[in-house]
Design an enzyme around this catalytic site. Structure first.
Site, PDB file in Angstrom:
ATOM      1  CB  SER A   1      34.282  21.675 -99.814  1.00  0.00           C
ATOM      2  OG  SER A   1      34.165  21.144-101.117  1.00  0.00           O
TER       3      SER A   1
ATOM      4  CE1 TYR B   1      39.724  22.423-101.669  1.00  0.00           C
ATOM      5  CE2 TYR B   1      38.094  20.876-102.518  1.00  0.00           C
ATOM      6  CZ  TYR B   1      38.412  22.103-101.974  1.00  0.00           C
ATOM      7  OH  TYR B   1      37.417  23.023-101.730  1.00  0.00           O
TER       8      TYR B   1
END
Length: 242
Positions: free
Chosen positions: A138, A151
């Site tokens: 990500s 996260y």
């Protein structure tokens, strides 16, 4: 050429699109996620559209035994394993001071433990096949994400783990790749609010097929390994300046 792939988080979004891309390449596919009916439907689509063998293996990647069974079932059915796509992941919560322990553990158990379990189970088979290990990372694993630090931390972990595993097994013929998207129009992020598919209009952010195409590229190199691919929204770096 690779022959068999396992895709985690395969019931929608990037995972589903990746299954289609790899099946189009001629790979047989083991589809792993928790939604059995959805997996069965996708498996049927893959077999009908591409003429490959596809199997649905309902799996919660947080369950060590279930992940081991996924890899065992794949090898038993197809005779080996050439590609593992570690795609399953989720985001929960936001502000650290308000994040419940259960939300924290759900994220780390899915995004870190699940990746570890699948990688550990698959590696002996990937060494045997000199296969490909692909991690979906990500943007959040490379740049600070103040609105969801936990996260982001899990994705930094994924990236660090992936590259370190690559250093460990590269001389055994295993190619290890990380594919890093920014926002992708999927169901992701929908458990506690609008999903990315609901928040973003078509054309405003990346579509799952774009990430799947990058995974396909990384997973099908014959004599080389793709270390890392970034696929960021074109204006994404403006976020880091605000």
């Amino acid at each position: 050429m690779p022959r068999t792939a396992v895709v985690t988080g395969a019931s929608s979004g990037i995972g589903e699109a990746t299954a289609h891309e790899l099946a189009d390449e001629g790979l047989d596919i083991a589809l792993a996620a928790r939604r059995e009916e959805r997996l069965e439907s996708i498996a049927g689509d893959l077999e009908e559209e591409y003429g490959v063998d596809a199997v649905a293996v309902p799996t919660d990647v947080r369950d060590e035994a279930a992940v081991d069974a996924l890899i065992e079932a794949t090898v038993e059915r197809f005779g080996g394993l050439d590609v593992l796509v570690n795609n399953a992941g989720l985001a929960r919560g936001g502000e650290v001071a308000e994040l419940e322990t259960e939300q924290y553990r759900t994220m780390t158990e899915t995004n870190e433990d699940g990746v570890f379990f699948a990688t550990r189970a698959a590696l002996p088979h990937l060494v045997e096949s000199e296969g490909h290990l692909v991690f979906v990372g990500s943007f959040a694993g490379q740049y600070p994400r103040p609105f969801n630090p936990v996260y982001a931390a899990t994705k930094w972990w994924v990236r660090g783990f992936a590259h370190s595993v690559g250093a460990q097994v590269g001389d055994q013929g295993v190619a290890v790749s990380v594919v890093n998207p920014s926002e992708v129009r999927t169901e992701f992020g929908g458990a506690e609010g609008a999903s990315f598919a609901e928040r973003f209009e078509r054309g405003s952010v990346t579509e799952p097929i774009e990430i799947a195409e990058a995974i396909r590229f990384a997973a099908t190199r014959e004599r080389s390994g793709v270390s890392e691919i970034d696929l960021f929204r074109r204006d994404k770096f403006a976020d880091t300046m605000n």
